[in-house]
Each structure stands twice: as C-alpha cells, then as structure tokens.
Scaffold this motif. Structure first.
Motif, mmCIF file in Angstrom:
data_model
loop_
_atom_site.group_PDB
_atom_site.id
_atom_site.type_symbol
_atom_site.label_atom_id
_atom_site.label_comp_id
_atom_site.label_asym_id
_atom_site.label_seq_id
_atom_site.Cartn_x
_atom_site.Cartn_y
_atom_site.Cartn_z
ATOM 1 N N ALA A 224 0.826 -1.206 0.000
ATOM 2 C CA ALA A 224 0.000 0.000 0.000
ATOM 3 C C ALA A 224 0.862 1.257 0.000
ATOM 4 O O ALA A 224 0.602 2.213 -0.746
ATOM 5 C CB ALA A 224 -0.930 -0.007 1.214
ATOM 6 N N ALA A 225 1.895 1.275 0.839
ATOM 7 C CA ALA A 225 2.799 2.430 0.872
ATOM 8 C C ALA A 225 3.525 2.602 -0.461
ATOM 9 O O ALA A 225 3.680 3.723 -0.963
ATOM 10 C CB ALA A 225 3.799 2.275 2.010
ATOM 11 N N LEU A 226 3.952 1.496 -1.050
ATOM 12 C CA LEU A 226 4.659 1.555 -2.327
ATOM 13 C C LEU A 226 3.750 2.048 -3.447
ATOM 14 O O LEU A 226 4.211 2.711 -4.384
ATOM 15 C CB LEU A 226 5.226 0.177 -2.672
ATOM 16 N N THR A 227 2.473 1.742 -3.379
ATOM 17 C CA THR A 227 1.543 2.219 -4.400
ATOM 18 C C THR A 227 1.527 3.741 -4.447
ATOM 19 O O THR A 227 1.489 4.337 -5.532
ATOM 20 C CB THR A 227 0.126 1.685 -4.115
ATOM 21 N N TYR A 228 1.565 4.388 -3.293
ATOM 22 C CA TYR A 228 1.572 5.854 -3.246
ATOM 23 C C TYR A 228 2.955 6.444 -3.514
ATOM 24 O O TYR A 228 3.068 7.480 -4.168
ATOM 25 C CB TYR A 228 1.121 6.338 -1.863
ATOM 26 N N TRP A 332 0.152 17.898 -5.418
ATOM 27 C CA TRP A 332 0.880 16.636 -5.284
ATOM 28 C C TRP A 332 0.045 15.365 -5.404
ATOM 29 O O TRP A 332 0.604 14.272 -5.371
ATOM 30 C CB TRP A 332 1.631 16.630 -3.950
ATOM 31 N N ALA A 333 -1.242 15.450 -5.564
ATOM 32 C CA ALA A 333 -2.031 14.254 -5.886
ATOM 33 C C ALA A 333 -2.111 14.127 -7.399
ATOM 34 O O ALA A 333 -2.198 15.130 -8.109
ATOM 35 C CB ALA A 333 -3.423 14.357 -5.296
ATOM 36 N N LEU A 400 -4.729 7.401 2.282
ATOM 37 C CA LEU A 400 -5.418 8.484 1.592
ATOM 38 C C LEU A 400 -5.696 9.654 2.529
ATOM 39 O O LEU A 400 -5.669 10.831 2.105
ATOM 40 C CB LEU A 400 -6.729 7.954 1.006
ATOM 41 N N LEU A 401 -5.954 9.383 3.803
ATOM 42 C CA LEU A 401 -6.235 10.450 4.764
ATOM 43 C C LEU A 401 -5.052 11.412 4.894
ATOM 44 O O LEU A 401 -5.229 12.627 4.998
ATOM 45 C CB LEU A 401 -6.589 9.854 6.126
ATOM 46 N N ASP A 402 -3.842 10.877 4.880
ATOM 47 C CA ASP A 402 -2.647 11.722 4.977
ATOM 48 C C ASP A 402 -2.503 12.606 3.748
ATOM 49 O O ASP A 402 -2.091 13.766 3.840
ATOM 50 C CB ASP A 402 -1.411 10.851 5.145
ATOM 51 N N VAL A 403 -2.832 12.035 2.589
ATOM 52 C CA VAL A 403 -2.747 12.813 1.351
ATOM 53 C C VAL A 403 -3.764 13.947 1.379
ATOM 54 O O VAL A 403 -3.460 15.094 1.033
ATOM 55 C CB VAL A 403 -2.977 11.906 0.124
ATOM 56 N N PRO A 675 5.515 7.140 -11.158
ATOM 57 C CA PRO A 675 5.339 7.433 -12.586
ATOM 58 C C PRO A 675 4.818 8.836 -12.867
ATOM 59 O O PRO A 675 5.188 9.457 -13.868
ATOM 60 C CB PRO A 675 4.335 6.366 -13.036
ATOM 61 N N SER A 676 3.948 9.367 -12.019
ATOM 62 C CA SER A 676 3.405 10.716 -12.217
ATOM 63 C C SER A 676 4.272 11.776 -11.564
ATOM 64 O O SER A 676 3.991 12.970 -11.726
ATOM 65 C CB SER A 676 1.991 10.797 -11.649
ATOM 66 N N ARG A 677 5.291 11.342 -10.815
ATOM 67 C CA ARG A 677 6.126 12.201 -9.963
ATOM 68 C C ARG A 677 5.271 12.921 -8.915
ATOM 69 O O ARG A 677 5.685 13.915 -8.317
ATOM 70 C CB ARG A 677 6.932 13.228 -10.772
ATOM 71 N N LYS A 678 4.069 12.370 -8.675
ATOM 72 C CA LYS A 678 3.178 12.840 -7.622
ATOM 73 C C LYS A 678 2.734 11.637 -6.796
ATOM 74 O O LYS A 678 3.073 10.494 -7.121
ATOM 75 C CB LYS A 678 1.960 13.544 -8.230
ATOM 76 N N LEU A 679 1.980 11.879 -5.741
ATOM 77 C CA LEU A 679 1.414 10.785 -4.965
ATOM 78 C C LEU A 679 0.375 10.066 -5.805
ATOM 79 O O LEU A 679 -0.551 10.692 -6.349
ATOM 80 C CB LEU A 679 0.788 11.320 -3.678
#
Length: 926
Positions: A224-228, A332-333, A400-403, A675-679
């Motif tokens: 999950a952490a790696l996905t973000y 950043w999203a 997602l809450l942190d984002v 890949p997006s250089r964003k979260l």
C-alpha cells in the motif's frame, strides 16, 4: 512469580522485604522502614528455604547459590557491575534491533541494557532485550553440530565435528550446482539481520530461491505504501512532533516492527511538551484492546477487517466538508479532488457504521479533528488493518487520509525514509557477486501480483503448499532462524512436507536452539547468538535520517557455535573456487567489518579508526544530515537538468528516458519517485500489473522501484482497483451462528516464535486462552475457564479470486481446544488468541516442563557446564492436567498454537497472510 519467591515474600512481609524480580534480585526496603537484621532474615529464610540449587561450571543468570543469608540481605549486589567492560551491540530478540550494551566481567555477560548512544532506540530496551542473558546462557542452547541417526523427526541425533558437517553439506550443495538446477537449493530465513552475508553466499552459489517471512509479516502494508510512494515501503510517522496520531490496528507499545523507537516518540509527542504546548492525541481503532489501545486517548473496536471502511468514511467527511488541504492536493495528488469524490461519494459515515459498527457521528468527529491538526497529523497502522485478505485495500484507504490533509512528508506528519536500513551508498559493503538470473517459482509465485514488483517480499506461507502439490522440489533446504512448524499457517501441511524426503531431499537448520524446525532437520548447526557475532545494521530511522550501528561479539561464542559469516566462507571454499573468490578475507570477519565501515566518519583526535569509534559508541548518525522532510521539494540541480526534457502537458522531467523530477510552480524539483512524480492516489501501475501488461514505461518515469511481473505469471490475471476502495471479505458477510472471526496478536514480552524459551519472559506470559466478548460468551453458554473447540475455515475470498492456488474453501484439517477468558476487550464478532506459544520443542522452558527426557538432544548441549535448576524447582506454571480440561489449572501450561487452525490464506494482491481474517467454528467442550 515462582513458588519459592512467593513463600519468601509471605514469610518476610513483616520485615518489609520488597518483591523480587528474579531468583536472586530485589530492591531495598521501602523508605521509612528499618532494614531487617541479618539474624531475622536468616531465621525467616531458613523456614522457607529448600535444597541448594545445582549449578554447572558457568553460572546461569538469575540462579542463586542458596541457602545463605547474604544472598537475601545484600542485594542488589553493589559490586556486581563494578569494573565491568562495556561492549556495545544490537539486540535481535525482536525486529526492532535496539542498540544494547553488555556488561562483561570475567569473560561472562552479567547484564544487558540499552545503549543511550543509539539514535533510534535512545537507550531504551524492552523486556525481550532484558532477557538476553536467558538467551545467551540457556542450558539447552545448541553448542555442537548434530546429524540425525534415525528417521527424520524422530529426535535421534549424534554429535559430529564441524569438518564432517562442512564436508557433507558442501558435497550436497556441489551436487545441486552440478545438476543444473541451482534453484533447488533453497535458503529460508526467519529474521535475518545479516543480509550481506546471506546474499553473498546465495549469489555466489547461483540460486534465487531465497525465501523469507515477509508474506506472514507486513506485505500488504508495504504494498500500500509503495503504491503511493514507490520510493519506500514503510512509513515512519514523525510522532514526536505530531498533534494527532490516528492508529488503525498498530500495537506500537508492544509489538510494532519499530516499537521501542516508535513508542517512546509517541509518548514524548503526547506528554513531553513545553509550556503552552498541547500534546498529540492518540486515537486507536483495533478489534482488540491492546496495550496501545488501552493507553490511547480514545479507542474504538471496529468489526474485523473493516478498518478501510472507517478510513474511507473519514475521507468522505474531509472532502464533503472541504476540510482537505486544497493546495497540497492540487500540487501533489495525481488526480483532481472531483475525480476522487466520484470514487468515494458512496462511502458515507452511515454506510461505514453499518459495515464496521463504529457510530457515524464518531467517524465524522475524528475526521474533523484529524484534518484540523494537519499537517502535524499522521495515520499509523499495521497488522490489525493489513493482515486480512483485504489488507492492501484497507491500508491504501488509510494512507489516503494523509494525502487529503497534506501531512505527507511534513514535520509531525506521515513520513518515510529512502532506506529501511543504513546508507548503503555511502557505506557500501565489500564487492558482492552478481545476482543470478535463474528463476525460482518458490521465490516468485505467479498468483501474487505485487509481491515482487517493487521489493522482494516473496510469499513464504505458500512454500510448503507448493511442495505438497509437487509444483516445486528442493534438493537442499537451509533454514536460518526460522520456526515454520510453529509459526506458519496449517502446521499439519508444514510438518508433513518437512518429513517427506521426496519433497525436501536434505534439510540443514542453522539455529541457536533445537526448535521445531530443527527437529525436522537432517543436520543442525549451532548458530552464534547476537552477542557473539558481527553485523553492520540499522532499522527504520525514526529521526528521519539514516544511521548505522554495529553488532560485535561481547564474548567468544560458547561451545562450537559459529556465525553464518564463518560458515558460508568455509562452505564456499569447499564447493567451488568461483565461490571462494568472493571471500577474500576468508573467515576473518573482523577484517571484513573493518572494510564495510571504512568510510564512517570519526573524530581522529579521539579514535584511531571507524572500528574503534564504533566500539566506543556503538552507532553513527551524521549530525549534518537533515531529517527527510518534504524530499519532493528538493530542487533539481543544473547538472541534473543537463540533457533533460520536460513534458509540456505533465511537467515531468526526464533524462535518458527516465524520470528525474517535475516542474512545481515553475521550478524543477525531484517530486515523488512515482510514474506521475506525484502521490499515486489513482494508480495505473497496479491495474496494469494485475492484467499482466507491460509497465516498463511507467517504471522508467518513477526511476526508483517497480518492474513487470515475470513471464511465468501469464494466466494469473486480476482486475485490481485503480482507486482506494473497500473490499468486503466474502466469508465475513454470512457468518453462521456458531462462527466467529479469529484474530491474532503478540504480547509485549514475546515475538512470534523465539522468546517462549526465555524463563524470565515465559514466567510473565506462558498461557494464551482465547478472548471472547461477554455477549458472545452468553450466546455459547461460556464462562471464564470453559474450554472450546475451534475449527478453521479456508477463505472463500481467496478461493474465488485465485482458484488456481488450489486451496479450496473447506475446513482446515486441524483443530484447537483451549480455554476462554470472557472480556469486553474484544469485538463481539471476534475471538482473539495470541501467537508465540504452544511449543512442542524449543527447550523445557518453552514446553513448560520442569524436566523432560532430552537424551536425543543431549549430544548438542553442555549438560555438565551449563545447568539451571531454577526452573526445575520454580516452574510453578507446569500443567499437570494431562490434557484433561477438567483438571486444568488456570494460568498453567505452555499455551496453545493457533496456527493449527489457521488456513494458508494469502491475499492474491500482495501475498499477505490473512492472520486476522480466519472464520472459525466454535463448539463448547463439555
């Protein structure tokens, strides 16, 4: 407390004796009371004393040479730690690897305490570390190599020399190499803190069948952490500077992977504040009241496996009430807030209340508080939320809450490190052999999407299932610090495979004790303890900057115990010259370590070398290094930008086809290494992997981690969600009237399988009755102490998602009969049973036996030199019921291993073993 101690305290109560904490330790009389005279103490002691303890040549920790009045009036002994030599090291009795200091006197370690110079643990040490002396000087510690002489598993052993062991093992390994199937040499580790030594040997040999326990530990959380983030698989909340800590299922105060370091920072963040500063609020959601939950400001019990539903409802509140950080999310999203709202609009607090049993009003209030505290706010979670078949989607919803509140990478917020250990680029290990190209089905099983695409997480729980199905074969199986017959799911499958010589041709076990794994081996090699060996090591750094610690021998290894660094060098020399060349220092481990730390800075005015500096202080943390806050804002330098290209539409900066950054408010910065250089709130990467599509272009843009699944994964495709979502566990939706959801947990004095043999810890926790809610108990007609029979059910969820695994959906073969304790500290739908207990091997202490027949094992012990009669006299918790529930005395015995009813149940997305999802059928034993 042991019987002799209890008697002594009762008899000497009038003399104001303080309670003892070990068989020959205690504390002074309370203030205001006159100490007992020597004659009075002697009379009291003589009324309750027994025969003197039998002792060997090496004095065991916690054993007094009784009787004698001086032993009870002159303690603590003021001379005990006088003139000791302090030797720094690192503990390995759990995964936190705290810095420790051993006090050595006359060639023996007499005390272990925390090293205050360790930047992560800061001198703190839990009960496990305090029991290190039990580990080091255990009379049933394996000290000599053994080879079986009877049928595998019969317990018949003979002592052999190291030369015999090396020669036979080298011949067998050489035969594997010559067979052209190097992958049929499998190395299976439990807790490994010598990765450079293991990787050097396996790479030199040419096998990729390096197996671990990650799938049983934290695969969902990491995925999950790696996905973000892509860059890191482990969050390190900046708890010390936080204002709000929202905890989903982490038991940080007892058993989190970095619990000693993390717990003290949480408490400092809560209570160690300056004038006018408010401390952090800790809110915990857990199916059971752990010590962390009980010490939280607020605690709620959601239904098992519904943490993600609660988190998504909080996200719904934050978005619908416009409490999110619009600037951070916009910057950043990798999606718009409108697109996210379309995905989460249905996840209302009222919906979550129906799913989780947490009131909607509570969910809304906590979401508002969390957003108000941001950016100094962070989530925290672990196996309580992740060790489910829906654990990956649970934890993705939580992050997602942190984002949303903009706390990612902020001071006091949701942080991480680019390394989970020390800085290997700055302090590289000596040259390593190249990674072999030989594929391994056991190391990369095709049914699991994310288990190996970022990090090598493996799926350890399916190894024995694969072997049982003849999907793989092992010629030589080397187990290292592993106790799979106790800790793996479906213990029956594990043991049957370990006994089958057609599945595993030869099994060599490396361990300090004859544990359950060793009892199924063909050869057992005595491994040096963490107080007898070398390592360069570190854990997730809660200071948010890398550090480096050194584990070094405090005393010479007892008996003929050796570390793998020496074992592997000797084996390589015997197997082939091309392996031996990777060991230029041979068995001179200290020389190798000196090379490893040669670049560590040191004060030349005080020390002659990095080795001398680390011997004096134990650890290094660069005072010039800044905490890893907002690394995504790091500007790209002119050199970085030379020859780069910027995509006009996305702002992504690439160089040689690989992502290096993104334009942020007109300036090129590193961004997130995705890949997006964003979260990656919306992930294209994960669904494409699920479909077995080519993700190489996306991985190139991330330029950190990530790759395609192996070609042998074709035919194992899944429809995986691009967005955070809630995945209801199939088998939880239609629980029968006789069914509950079984959850697992760890005690603060144990880890999963390596501490029940330590007498100081076993005396504290040795029994593990099942926790059951009063309403549930009434439904089944149960009261405290009643015995129940549990039958575990395989997961319908996993069987429907990954039918090719062949696990099915029926009941597990084994059953579990144990007593219950009725308590409101568990959810009514759940039954909670701790792990770590129920050993069938692993010393007399782990089996709660004052004495037993060790004739088959005795060849590996030093029975004359090492003797501890303490437990023979004082093991008050031995169970004499003979297995009859009606004769069982509360709080006796060595506990029950729940794994006999745990199905092999890996989440097909990450490979996480769903320890907390198992549906069990309960019947009362009458």
């Amino acid at each position: 407390m042991s019987t002799s101690r209890r008697n002594f305290l009762r008899l000497s109560a009038a003399l104001a004796a303080a309670s003892a904490t070990s068989a020959c330790a205690g504390s002074p009389s309370p203030a205001g009371r006159a100490p007992a005279s020597k004659d009075e103490s002697l009379r009291v002691w003589q009324r309750g004393k027994g025969e003197p303890y039998a002792v060997g040549d090496l004095h065991m920790p916690g054993v007094c040479t009784l009787p004698g009045p001086d032993k009870k009036v002159r303690f603590p002994d003021p001379d005990k730690y006088r003139d000791t030599t302090k030797v720094h090291g690192m503990c390995q009795l759990c995964s936190t690897v705290c810095g420790i200091t051993g006090h050595v006197k006359d060639g023996r370690i007499v005390k272990v305490e925390g090293n205050p110079l360790d930047p992560n643990s800061r001198g703190r040490l839990c009960a496990r570390g305090q029991a290190a002396l039990n580990h080091q000087y255990h009379p049933e510690r394996l000290l000599y190599p053994l080879k079986r002489v009877g049928p595998r598993g019969s317990g018949q052993w003979q002592r052999i020399t190291w030369e015999q062991a090396y020669d036979e093992l080298a011949q067998r390994l050489k035969a594997v190499r010559e067979s052209g199937k190097p992958e049929e040499f499998a190395f299976h580790q439990g807790r490994n803190r010598s990765p450079d030594a293991v990787n050097r040997f396996l790479n030199a040999f040419g096998t990729n069948t390096a197996l671990n326990h990650r799938g049983l530990c934290s695969a969902s959380r990491r995925a999950a952490a790696l996905t973000y983030l892509f860059e890191s698989d482990w969050d390190l909340g900046d708890y010390e500077n936080s204002k709000y800590i929202l905890n989903f299922g982490s038991n940080m105060f007892e058993a989190h992977q970095g619990h000693v370091a993390g717990a003290q920072r949480i408490q400092r963040g809560r209570f160690d504040k300056g004038p006018g500063e408010s401390g952090a609020k800790l809110v915990t959601f857990d199916v059971r009241m752990s010590n962390t939950a009980g010490n939280s400001d607020e605690f709620y019990m959601p239904a098992p496996g519904t943490d993600g539903a609660v988190a998504l409802a909080m996200a719904h509140t934050i978005v619908s009430e416009k409490l999110y950080d619009a600037q951070f999310f916009g910057d950043w999203a990798n999606c718009s807030i409108e697109d996210l709202w379309q995905q989460i609009e249905a996840y209302t607090p009222e919906w979550a209340e129906q799913v989780s049993t947490i009131p909607a009003a509570t969910i809304r209030r906590i979401a508002r508080e969390f957003a108000a505290a941001a950016p100094a706010a962070t989530t925290m979670c672990n196996r309580g939320s992740s060790a489910h078949v829906n654990g990956y989607t649970n934890d993705r919803a939580i992050i997602l809450l942190d984002v949303l509140v903009g706390s990612v990478g902020k001071k006091g917020g949701f942080c991480w490190m680019w390394t989970g250990s020390y800085d290997g680029k700055r302090f590289p290990t000596p040259a390593m052999p190249p990674t072999p190209k030989t594929p391994s089905l056991l190391a990369d099983p095709p049914e699991f999407v994310l288990s190996n695409v970022w990090n090598k997480m493996k799926v350890g729980e399916i190894v024995y299932h694969y072997l049982a199905q003849d999907r793989a074969h092992i010629q030589v199986y080397m187990t290292y610090n592993l106790d799979s017959p106790l800790t793996w799911p479906e213990t029956g499958t594990t043991r049957n495979v370990l006994l089958d010589e057609s599945k595993i041709g030869f099994h060599v076990c490396i361990n300090p004790f004859l544990n359950e794994t060793a009892s199924f081996a063909d050869m057992v090699l005595p491994w040096a303890t963490f107080m007898e060996r070398w390592d360069v090591d570190a854990r997730g750094a809660y200071n948010l900057k890398p550090y480096l610690s050194m584990r070094r021998p405090m005393v010479p290894a007892l008996g003929e115990a050796k570390d793998v660094r020496e074992i592997f060098a000797e084996l390589s020399k015997r197997i082939a010259p091309d392996m031996a060349e990777w060991y230029p220092t041979g068995t001179d481990v200290e020389a190798y370590m000196a090379e490893n730390v040669a670049k560590v800075p040191f004060d030349a005015a005080r020390y002659d070398s990095p080795m001398q500096f680390l011997a004096a202080e134990g650890a290094f943390e660069d005072p010039e290094e800044k905490p890893y806050y907002e690394p995504y804002l790091k500007p790209l330098s002119a050199k970085d930008l030379e020859g780069s290209e910027t995509d006009a539409a996305t702002g992504i900066v690439t160089k040689d086809g690989k992502g290096i950054g993104i334009v942020h408010r007109g300036k090129p910065v590193v961004g997130f290494k995705t890949p997006s250089r964003k979260l990656e709130v919306k992930s294209d990467f994960v669904p494409m992997l699920g479909r077995n599509e080519d993700v190489s272009k996306l991985a190139a843009l991330a330029n950190s981690k990530g790759k395609n699944r192996g070609s042998h994964h074709k035919g194992h495709e899944y429809d995986l969600p691009a967005w955070p979502t809630f995945m209801q566990i199939v088998e939880h939706q239609d629980l029968g009237s006789d069914e509950l959801v079984m959850t697992s947990f760890k005690w603060n004095v144990h880890n999963h399988g390596r501490t029940a043999n330590l007498k100081w810890l076993a005396e504290i926790v040795h029994s593990n009755p099942a926790w059951i809610h009063p309403d549930t108990a009434a439904r089944f007609g149960l009261v405290d102490g009643d015995f129940v029979r549990l039958k575990g059910k395989r997961s319908k969820h996993v069987d429907q998602m990954a039918p090719k695994l062949g696990l099915g959906a029926g009941e597990v073969d084994g059953e579990l009969v144990l007593p219950v304790v009725v308590t409101r500290a568990v959810h009514p739908r759940a039954i909670a049973i701790s792990n770590s207990l129920g050993h069938t091997a692993y010393t007399s202490v782990a089996q709660a036996k004052r004495s037993r027949d060790v004739s088959g094992e005795a060849a590996g012990y030093d029975g004359a030199g090492m003797r501890d009669a303490d437990w023979e006299r004082n093991m008050w918790w031995q169970d004499d019921s003979g297995g009859d529930p009606k004769k069982w005395v509360k709080n006796t015995g060595n506990g029950w291993a729940q794994n006999s009813v745990l199905p092999i149940c890996p989440d097909p997305i990450s490979g996480q073993q769903a320890f907390n999802s198992t549906v069990v059928r309960l019947t009362k034993v009458t």
